[in-house]
Design an enzyme around this catalytic site. Sequence first.
Site, PDB file in Angstrom:
ATOM      1  N   ASP A 197       0.983  -1.537   0.207  1.00  8.40           N
ATOM      2  CA  ASP A 197      -0.249  -0.337   0.035  1.00  8.40           C
ATOM      3  C   ASP A 197       0.764   1.487   0.168  1.00  8.40           C
ATOM      4  OD1 ASP A 197      -2.089   2.217   0.275  1.00  8.40           O
ATOM      5  OD2 ASP A 197      -2.965   0.759   1.974  1.00  8.40           O
ATOM      6  N   HIS A 202       0.288   8.009   3.468  1.00  9.27           N
ATOM      7  CA  HIS A 202       1.034   7.271   4.411  1.00  9.27           C
ATOM      8  C   HIS A 202       2.683   7.966   4.624  1.00  9.27           C
ATOM      9  CE1 HIS A 202      -2.425   5.495   5.183  1.00  9.27           C
ATOM     10  NE2 HIS A 202      -2.528   4.751   4.202  1.00  9.27           N
ATOM     11  N   ILE A 217      -0.398   9.817   8.365  1.00  6.97           N
ATOM     12  CA  ILE A 217      -1.030   9.093   8.938  1.00  6.97           C
ATOM     13  C   ILE A 217      -0.988   6.883   8.806  1.00  6.97           C
ATOM     14  CG2 ILE A 217      -3.266  10.271   9.467  1.00  6.97           C
ATOM     15  CD1 ILE A 217      -4.630   8.901   8.073  1.00  6.97           C
ATOM     16  N   GLY A 220      -4.482   1.909   7.925  1.00  2.00           N
ATOM     17  CA  GLY A 220      -5.820   1.130   8.638  1.00  2.00           C
ATOM     18  C   GLY A 220      -5.859  -0.383   8.919  1.00  2.00           C
TER      19      GLY A 220
END
Length: 300
Positions: A197, A202, A217, A220
Amino acid sequence: MKPAKVVPDLVRGFKIGGTQTQSWVERDIILYALGVGMSRDPMDTKELSFTYENAENFKVLPTFGATIGSIGAVFEGLVSCPGMPNFNPMMLLHGEQKLEFFKPFPQRQRVTMTSEIADIADKIKGALVTFSSDVKDESGSIICRNTSKMFIRGIGGFGDKGKLQDSLPNVPQRPPCKVASDVTTPNQAILYRLSGDTNPLHIDPNMAAMGGFDRPILHGLCSFGIAGKAVLKEFCDYDVTKFKSIAVRFTRHVFPGETLLTEMWKEGNKVIFAQKTQEREGKMTTQGYVELNEDPQPKI
């Protein structure tokens, strides 16, 4: 020309990119395990079985299945779907994830995947898009099924509430059976992204700012893996064959470096879990459950 608003009938059932292929080897398995915090203690031999290819019982974390496929394929599907309007990719957030297991993951494998947009729902402030993908081995046997729900901010208001009405069990209103504490590292997202990902949200501060965050961040799916790891340790003694399915809803972002507390409750053959950050007043970031391959047990 792209429509001004979502056209649900053109989105629902849209096939994404034909049959895709992917393969993995031991290095990919180890990199994923490190990305969700395995083997922080190098003397923990049970966790070493996920991070050392020559371990006597080298195996694959069940949540590794979430890395099969990529956010790139999801984005490609959204862009190519005739019923989807143009949108800022930095407004795309991972809402929910479910993995169903049909056999343990082998150490090396080449797989094929067929994916579609299974549903779309108007959430007023945005749209919740459900993707479904079946992963099969070279013999054609299904290994796992991935269901992802992506929330796209800013394209709501099209009036369709969706066809699928999945729900997660409520978090029990009693003290948890177990609590796991995982201190994420400041570079956790930089390591985790190497499992596939590579969304710049990110890692790139400028891209994070475009998404409304003051710094990158955590994925998830990294929090998802950390929760799965906690259940695997506390209720399965690291036996990966005990996982039948795992599902999670992401309710709040996590910043790399924060401490994730995973609270767990055993109810029948499910372990319900909720995660929260220790630093930000314990606000819940994820909730979900693991369904176990075992006879139902009474509540604890």
